[in-house]
Write a protein that holds these residues in place. Sequence first.
Motif, PDB file in Angstrom:
ATOM      1  N   GLY A 314       0.812  -1.212   0.000  1.00 43.61           N
ATOM      2  CA  GLY A 314       0.000   0.000   0.000  1.00 43.61           C
ATOM      3  C   GLY A 314       0.844   1.258   0.000  1.00 43.61           C
ATOM      4  N   ILE A 315       1.879   1.304   0.826  1.00 46.96           N
ATOM      5  CA  ILE A 315       2.717   2.502   0.928  1.00 46.96           C
ATOM      6  C   ILE A 315       3.532   2.721  -0.344  1.00 46.96           C
ATOM      7  CG2 ILE A 315       4.678   3.538   2.154  1.00 46.96           C
ATOM      8  CD1 ILE A 315       3.699   2.026   4.667  1.00 46.96           C
ATOM      9  N   ILE A 316       4.249   1.684  -0.774  1.00 45.32           N
ATOM     10  CA  ILE A 316       5.176   1.844  -1.894  1.00 45.32           C
ATOM     11  C   ILE A 316       4.438   2.023  -3.219  1.00 45.32           C
ATOM     12  CG2 ILE A 316       6.979   0.662  -3.213  1.00 45.32           C
ATOM     13  CD1 ILE A 316       7.919  -0.565  -0.544  1.00 45.32           C
ATOM     14  N   CYS A 317       3.410   1.241  -3.471  1.00 45.60           N
ATOM     15  CA  CYS A 317       2.669   1.371  -4.731  1.00 45.60           C
ATOM     16  C   CYS A 317       1.915   2.693  -4.803  1.00 45.60           C
ATOM     17  CB  CYS A 317       1.714   0.190  -4.911  1.00 45.60           C
ATOM     18  SG  CYS A 317       2.552  -1.398  -5.138  1.00 45.60           S
ATOM     19  N   PHE A 318       1.409   3.176  -3.657  1.00 45.20           N
ATOM     20  CA  PHE A 318       0.752   4.485  -3.643  1.00 45.20           C
ATOM     21  C   PHE A 318       1.732   5.576  -4.060  1.00 45.20           C
ATOM     22  CE2 PHE A 318       0.100   8.465  -1.288  1.00 45.20           C
ATOM     23  CZ  PHE A 318      -1.151   8.848  -1.745  1.00 45.20           C
ATOM     24  N   ASN A 319       2.897   5.591  -3.457  1.00 50.52           N
ATOM     25  CA  ASN A 319       3.873   6.633  -3.765  1.00 50.52           C
ATOM     26  C   ASN A 319       4.414   6.517  -5.183  1.00 50.52           C
ATOM     27  OD1 ASN A 319       4.471   8.392  -1.248  1.00 50.52           O
ATOM     28  ND2 ASN A 319       4.384   6.323  -0.406  1.00 50.52           N
ATOM     29  N   MET A 320       4.551   5.296  -5.692  1.00 49.24           N
ATOM     30  CA  MET A 320       4.978   5.128  -7.077  1.00 49.24           C
ATOM     31  C   MET A 320       3.922   5.636  -8.052  1.00 49.24           C
ATOM     32  SD  MET A 320       8.034   4.114  -7.592  1.00 49.24           S
ATOM     33  CE  MET A 320       7.766   3.753  -9.331  1.00 49.24           C
ATOM     34  N   THR A 321       2.663   5.413  -7.727  1.00 48.96           N
ATOM     35  CA  THR A 321       1.579   5.906  -8.579  1.00 48.96           C
ATOM     36  C   THR A 321       1.578   7.424  -8.623  1.00 48.96           C
ATOM     37  OG1 THR A 321       0.224   3.969  -8.068  1.00 48.96           O
ATOM     38  CG2 THR A 321      -0.918   5.887  -8.941  1.00 48.96           C
ATOM     39  N   MET A 322       1.727   8.053  -7.475  1.00 47.60           N
ATOM     40  CA  MET A 322       1.787   9.515  -7.423  1.00 47.60           C
ATOM     41  C   MET A 322       2.995  10.043  -8.205  1.00 47.60           C
ATOM     42  SD  MET A 322      -0.864  10.493  -5.657  1.00 47.60           S
ATOM     43  CE  MET A 322      -1.720   9.094  -6.388  1.00 47.60           C
ATOM     44  N   ALA A 323       4.142   9.402  -8.034  1.00 47.73           N
ATOM     45  CA  ALA A 323       5.362   9.858  -8.707  1.00 47.73           C
ATOM     46  C   ALA A 323       5.241   9.719 -10.217  1.00 47.73           C
ATOM     47  CB  ALA A 323       6.563   9.072  -8.193  1.00 47.73           C
ATOM     48  N   LEU A 324       4.689   8.603 -10.678  1.00 43.78           N
ATOM     49  CA  LEU A 324       4.616   8.347 -12.116  1.00 43.78           C
ATOM     50  C   LEU A 324       3.720   9.349 -12.821  1.00 43.78           C
ATOM     51  CD1 LEU A 324       5.902   5.988 -13.831  1.00 43.78           C
ATOM     52  CD2 LEU A 324       3.599   5.038 -13.950  1.00 43.78           C
ATOM     53  N   LYS A 325       2.561   9.635 -12.226  1.00 43.35           N
ATOM     54  CA  LYS A 325       1.604  10.510 -12.894  1.00 43.35           C
ATOM     55  C   LYS A 325       1.885  11.990 -12.647  1.00 43.35           C
ATOM     56  CE  LYS A 325      -2.701   8.250 -14.058  1.00 43.35           C
ATOM     57  NZ  LYS A 325      -2.252   6.895 -14.312  1.00 43.35           N
ATOM     58  N   GLN A 326       2.248  12.345 -11.425  1.00 41.20           N
ATOM     59  CA  GLN A 326       2.366  13.759 -11.084  1.00 41.20           C
ATOM     60  C   GLN A 326       3.763  14.313 -11.363  1.00 41.20           C
ATOM     61  OE1 GLN A 326       0.968  14.303  -7.054  1.00 41.20           O
ATOM     62  NE2 GLN A 326      -1.095  13.583  -7.516  1.00 41.20           N
ATOM     63  N   ARG A 327       4.789  13.599 -10.924  1.00 35.89           N
ATOM     64  CA  ARG A 327       6.144  14.123 -11.115  1.00 35.89           C
ATOM     65  C   ARG A 327       6.709  13.785 -12.495  1.00 35.89           C
ATOM     66  NH1 ARG A 327       6.881  12.737  -5.553  1.00 35.89           N
ATOM     67  NH2 ARG A 327       8.118  10.874  -6.035  1.00 35.89           N
ATOM     68  N   LEU A 328       6.588  12.518 -12.895  1.00 31.82           N
ATOM     69  CA  LEU A 328       7.142  12.105 -14.187  1.00 31.82           C
ATOM     70  C   LEU A 328       6.165  12.327 -15.339  1.00 31.82           C
ATOM     71  CD1 LEU A 328       8.842   8.772 -13.052  1.00 31.82           C
ATOM     72  CD2 LEU A 328       9.882  11.025 -13.316  1.00 31.82           C
ATOM     73  N   GLN A 329       4.881  12.476 -15.027  1.00 30.02           N
ATOM     74  CA  GLN A 329       3.825  12.711 -16.010  1.00 30.02           C
ATOM     75  C   GLN A 329       3.823  11.661 -17.117  1.00 30.02           C
ATOM     76  OE1 GLN A 329       3.891  16.822 -17.304  1.00 30.02           O
ATOM     77  NE2 GLN A 329       3.203  17.540 -15.308  1.00 30.02           N
ATOM     78  N   ILE A 330       3.954  10.408 -16.712  1.00 31.51           N
ATOM     79  CA  ILE A 330       3.850   9.274 -17.631  1.00 31.51           C
ATOM     80  C   ILE A 330       2.419   8.759 -17.575  1.00 31.51           C
ATOM     81  CG2 ILE A 330       4.641   6.932 -18.129  1.00 31.51           C
ATOM     82  CD1 ILE A 330       7.329   7.703 -16.851  1.00 31.51           C
ATOM     83  N   ASP A 331       1.775   8.687 -18.726  1.00 35.26           N
ATOM     84  CA  ASP A 331       0.360   8.323 -18.768  1.00 35.26           C
ATOM     85  C   ASP A 331       0.180   6.812 -18.906  1.00 35.26           C
ATOM     86  OD1 ASP A 331      -2.361   8.468 -18.802  1.00 35.26           O
ATOM     87  OD2 ASP A 331      -2.515   9.174 -20.877  1.00 35.26           O
ATOM     88  N   ASP A 332       0.554   6.094 -17.842  1.00 35.95           N
ATOM     89  CA  ASP A 332       0.177   4.684 -17.703  1.00 35.95           C
ATOM     90  C   ASP A 332      -1.268   4.730 -17.212  1.00 35.95           C
ATOM     91  OD1 ASP A 332      -0.248   2.075 -16.967  1.00 35.95           O
ATOM     92  OD2 ASP A 332       1.504   1.896 -15.681  1.00 35.95           O
ATOM     93  N   SER A 333      -2.198   4.719 -18.149  1.00 29.60           N
ATOM     94  CA  SER A 333      -3.567   5.177 -17.912  1.00 29.60           C
ATOM     95  C   SER A 333      -4.210   4.601 -16.662  1.00 29.60           C
ATOM     96  CB  SER A 333      -4.445   4.849 -19.128  1.00 29.60           C
ATOM     97  OG  SER A 333      -3.834   5.294 -20.316  1.00 29.60           O
ATOM     98  N   LEU A 334      -4.070   3.298 -16.448  1.00 30.44           N
ATOM     99  CA  LEU A 334      -4.765   2.646 -15.343  1.00 30.44           C
ATOM    100  C   LEU A 334      -3.784   2.080 -14.313  1.00 30.44           C
ATOM    101  CD1 LEU A 334      -7.555   0.848 -17.422  1.00 30.44           C
ATOM    102  CD2 LEU A 334      -7.438   3.214 -16.631  1.00 30.44           C
TER     103      LEU A 334
END
Length: 431
Positions: A314-334
């Motif tokens: 929960g902790i690590i996947c949550f932060n990776m999801t935030m980093a991918l979309k917000q900081r890196l702006q990679i559109d892994d849509s789902l």
Amino acid sequence: MMKRLQQFGGTLVLALLSQAALAQDTVNSGDTAWILTSTALVLFMTIPGLALFYGGLVRSKNVLSVLMQCFAITCMVSVLWLVGVYSMAFAEGNDLVGGMSNAFMANLQEDSMAGEIPESVFAMFQLTFAIITPALIVGAFAERMRFSSMLLFSGLWLVVVYGPVTHWVWGGGWLGQMGLLDFAGGTVVHVTAGTAALVCALYLGPRRGFPKTPMPPHNMTMVFTGAAMLWVGWFGFNGGSALAANGDAGMALMVTHMSASAGALTWMVCEWVKFGKPSALGAVTGMVAGLGTITPAAGFVGPAGGLVIGILAGIICFNMTMALKQRLQIDDSLDVFPVHGVGGALGTILAAIFASASLGVFSGQGYNEGMTMISQLQVQVIGVLATGGYTAVCTLILLKLVDGLIGLRVSPDEETEGLDLNQHNERGYDL
């Protein structure tokens, strides 16, 4: 002469009947019944579970396209599995890939056995894993890939990536020989699908308007329904991977449930702290993260270990999801890579720790003879890196190939219109 032929025929029939009875006696009916049930549960994960989960997450103009992609992948993979991919994965071959001796299931008969269950049951159970793996990748390029391109890419990917990697881990290949712990597909399913998803998202680029235009799920009720089906189906995914109705299957079910529950609660807490409110989408995403992360470790860890794995997921996947979309702006849509890819890699590595029989209440089932926590960690890391690296390279080559042959992405106008109409000439909703 006729009398002798009759006597010979009677003797032959008796011999055949005795052989059939002997083969029947070797079948463990309890194990077989459980794997038959697990096969249905894992297929249930893709259709309807994953299809509804993904379908609810996209915009309404693309819901039918996602349902169709999951359904078509199920059909295509099933045919390819029969033709040759099952043989590539599980027939006798070399350390890298199985041979084609069992193409078209040439050697599979009613009395063919895989351990104490019929080989037909084993082949069907493994088929359901082969189905859901490319279906997971759909979430990375949702709302922007042509249907024909999706089919061609998924079929090639199954042959080039899934078949060989399955052989590496479960079919007698080099990773299995090293002693890699992957009970139900942390590397075979989640690392391969997650890595391929990241490569797809990078290669195709973001959806039009991302990240400035909000693209919320169009139907959270559908998302919740699909997520609940995934949770239930995952009992077959992990519990069935024991290939027996025994204590390993029971423990796998327990740790799977605990990890899913802990993953959902942890993700909710993370959102509560960061945004002030827990979301329904976050709860189900955390559940899937907990499920994906426990998958490779399910048959090797104990209940308390499963709880810790779910919390870390929960902790690590949550932060990776935030980093991918917000900081890196990679559109892994789902969110396929941060949930399945990262979760699968995390669970594969954590299996080496919580499999230890020397952790008190957090102990697992212990290591194979000659293995220690350090040596097992080395094997697990090699498994993750090798699987991820091979998948990344092959996925990129296949994307370039399909793009050059027929093109990958729909036109800007088609993307704006939605894939339901321009790819299938139908609407998901006609209200």
